[in-house]
Design an enzyme around this catalytic site. Structure first.
Site, short mmCIF file in Angstrom:
data_model
loop_
_atom_site.label_atom_id
_atom_site.label_comp_id
_atom_site.label_asym_id
_atom_site.label_seq_id
_atom_site.Cartn_x
_atom_site.Cartn_y
_atom_site.Cartn_z
CG ASP A 203 15.55 27.71 31.88
OD1 ASP A 203 14.35 27.52 32.06
OD2 ASP A 203 16.35 26.77 31.66
CE1 TYR B 299 15.01 20.92 33.26
CE2 TYR B 299 16.23 20.92 31.19
CZ TYR B 299 15.29 21.49 32.05
OH TYR B 299 14.65 22.65 31.67
CG HIS C 117 11.09 31.09 31.28
ND1 HIS C 117 11.50 30.98 32.58
CD2 HIS C 117 11.85 30.21 30.57
CE1 HIS C 117 12.46 30.07 32.67
NE2 HIS C 117 12.70 29.59 31.46
#
Length: 389
Positions: free
Chosen positions: A175, A304, A363
């Site tokens: 990630d 982000y 993930h």
């Protein structure tokens, strides 16, 4: 650097219980399942388990089995776990989580990595581990200022490893931990021995000729990527553009935080009907509780904004190219949110030396398939030492 122990006051846990007891539930269109987000019945059940059965104090005790520290780097508080192996030849390894991850997702692989003999392995495969919380996440807490993107975190990790006295070390991440690890290789080539990532973004090159000759499996990966961009990136758009607005809901409502994170454990894992098909609900709730108790829903979303603000910057942040000078390994798990094409990876990773495609997992491999992940990291580390077996 100062020692740190995880110990939230009972008043914080009492407040969480009170809020769970007084949740204001939304309505739901019947029969839509997971297509429009986390289903009401599932979230109600999971929230009930969180309220009555999940034992946060047991999680704290398990985390506190290992040494934790806080330090200040570049104006931010950085939390990290530092766990040294008893094996003399252990290789230093820094592990970096992503979103909605935390340092707790590595708990099941700490033992096999620091003490392979106790887990049926070879002492030559031992590691000294450094496991930091990204600034803005979890026990590192909010940064309090703008500018904390993947490059700045990589610079902080370089400084952290310098302070710990590690002259040669490997890095690993998935990630956000993937671009952070790759950028750390760029930032500290004199000391980074190799970079191992379990998520690799491979965007199609501008030249249409690059598509010629792709097999059915690669075409399926590209098709999945297109569908994911169209239907699976709502969270990314919100956190990259309006993190502050989102923060009010997730910082005030524990069920809001729960649903926001649990949905990703369903969509990004090797699960069939519910997230627990791949990851235990205690693992899911550990992550949710850390975000809740540290109130870092908003500050983690700010990361982000900083790292992928706008589509062009998003592509650069994730898609490289990565002109590294040390070997790179990619571990690809079939139910990950990102499914890379090796031919494209070789264009952006000129020093790609190990490529592994697994037949299961998603993930969060440290939670879903810890043995596979540990084995791949060990194999890569052997190659860095010039060992083949």
């Amino acid at each position: 650097m100062r020692p740190f122990r995880i110990n939230f006051p009972q008043s914080d846990l009492d407040d969480l219980a009170r809020r769970l007891d007084h949740t204001r539930w939304p309505d739901e269109i019947p029969g839509v399942g997971w297509d429009r987000g986390a289903p009401l019945d599932y979230v109600k059940e999971l929230a009930g388990y969180w309220r009555t059965q999940f034992d946060w104090r047991a999680v704290e005790a398990r985390l506190n089995e290992y040494p934790h520290h806080l330090t200040e780097i570049d104006g931010a508080t950085v939390h990290f776990m530092h766990i040294r192996s008893a094996e003399a030849g252990a290789m230093p390894l820094i592990l970096t989580h992503g979103w909605p991850g935390t340092v707790a997702e590595f708990l099941d692989i700490i033992g096999p990595l620091i003490d392979p003999v106790a887990h049926g392995g070879d002492p030559a495969d031992a590691f000294h581990l450094v496991i930091p919380s990204i600034p803005g996440y979890g026990f590192s807490g909010p940064t309090g200022e703008t500018g904390w993107d993947t490059g700045r975190v990589a610079g902080a990790w370089k400084e952290l490893m310098r302070r710990l006295g590690y002259e040669r070390y490997a890095v690993q991440g998935g990630d956000w931990g993937s671009p952070i690890s790759l950028r750390l290789g760029l930032a500290d080539p004199e000391h980074v021995a190799g970079v191992h990532i379990n998520m690799c973004v491979t965007l199609p090159p501008p030249d249409p000729a690059a598509m010629a000759g792709l097999d059915d499996a690669d075409l399926a990966r590209l098709d999945f990527g297109l569908r994911f961009i169209q239907d699976g990136m709502g969270w990314q758009k919100i956190q990259s553009t309006r993190p502050q607005t989102l923060a009010y809901a997730l910082t005030d409502s524990p069920v809001g935080q729960l649903a926001w994170i649990a949905e990703k454990y369903k969509e990004w894992t090797d699960s069939a009907k519910v997230p627990e098909d791949a990851v235990s609900r205690d693992h899911i709730l550990t992550a949710v509780t850390i975000y809740w108790l540290t109130a870092t829903a908003g500050s983690s979303a700010q990361f982000y904004y900083e790292s992928s603000h706008g589509d062009a910057e998003f592509a650069r942040t994730w898609g490289g190219p990565w002109p590294l000078t040390m070997p790179v390994a990619v571990a690809s798990f079939p139910r990950d949110a990102v499914r890379p094409v090796r031919r494209f990876a070789e264009l952006i990773l000129p020093t790609l030396s190990q490529w592994t495609e697994f037949d299961r997992g998603g993930h969060f491999p440290a939670l879903e398939q810890p043995e596979l992940l540990v084995g791949d990291i060990r194999r890569f580390a052997r190659s860095l030492k010039g060992v083949t077996r």
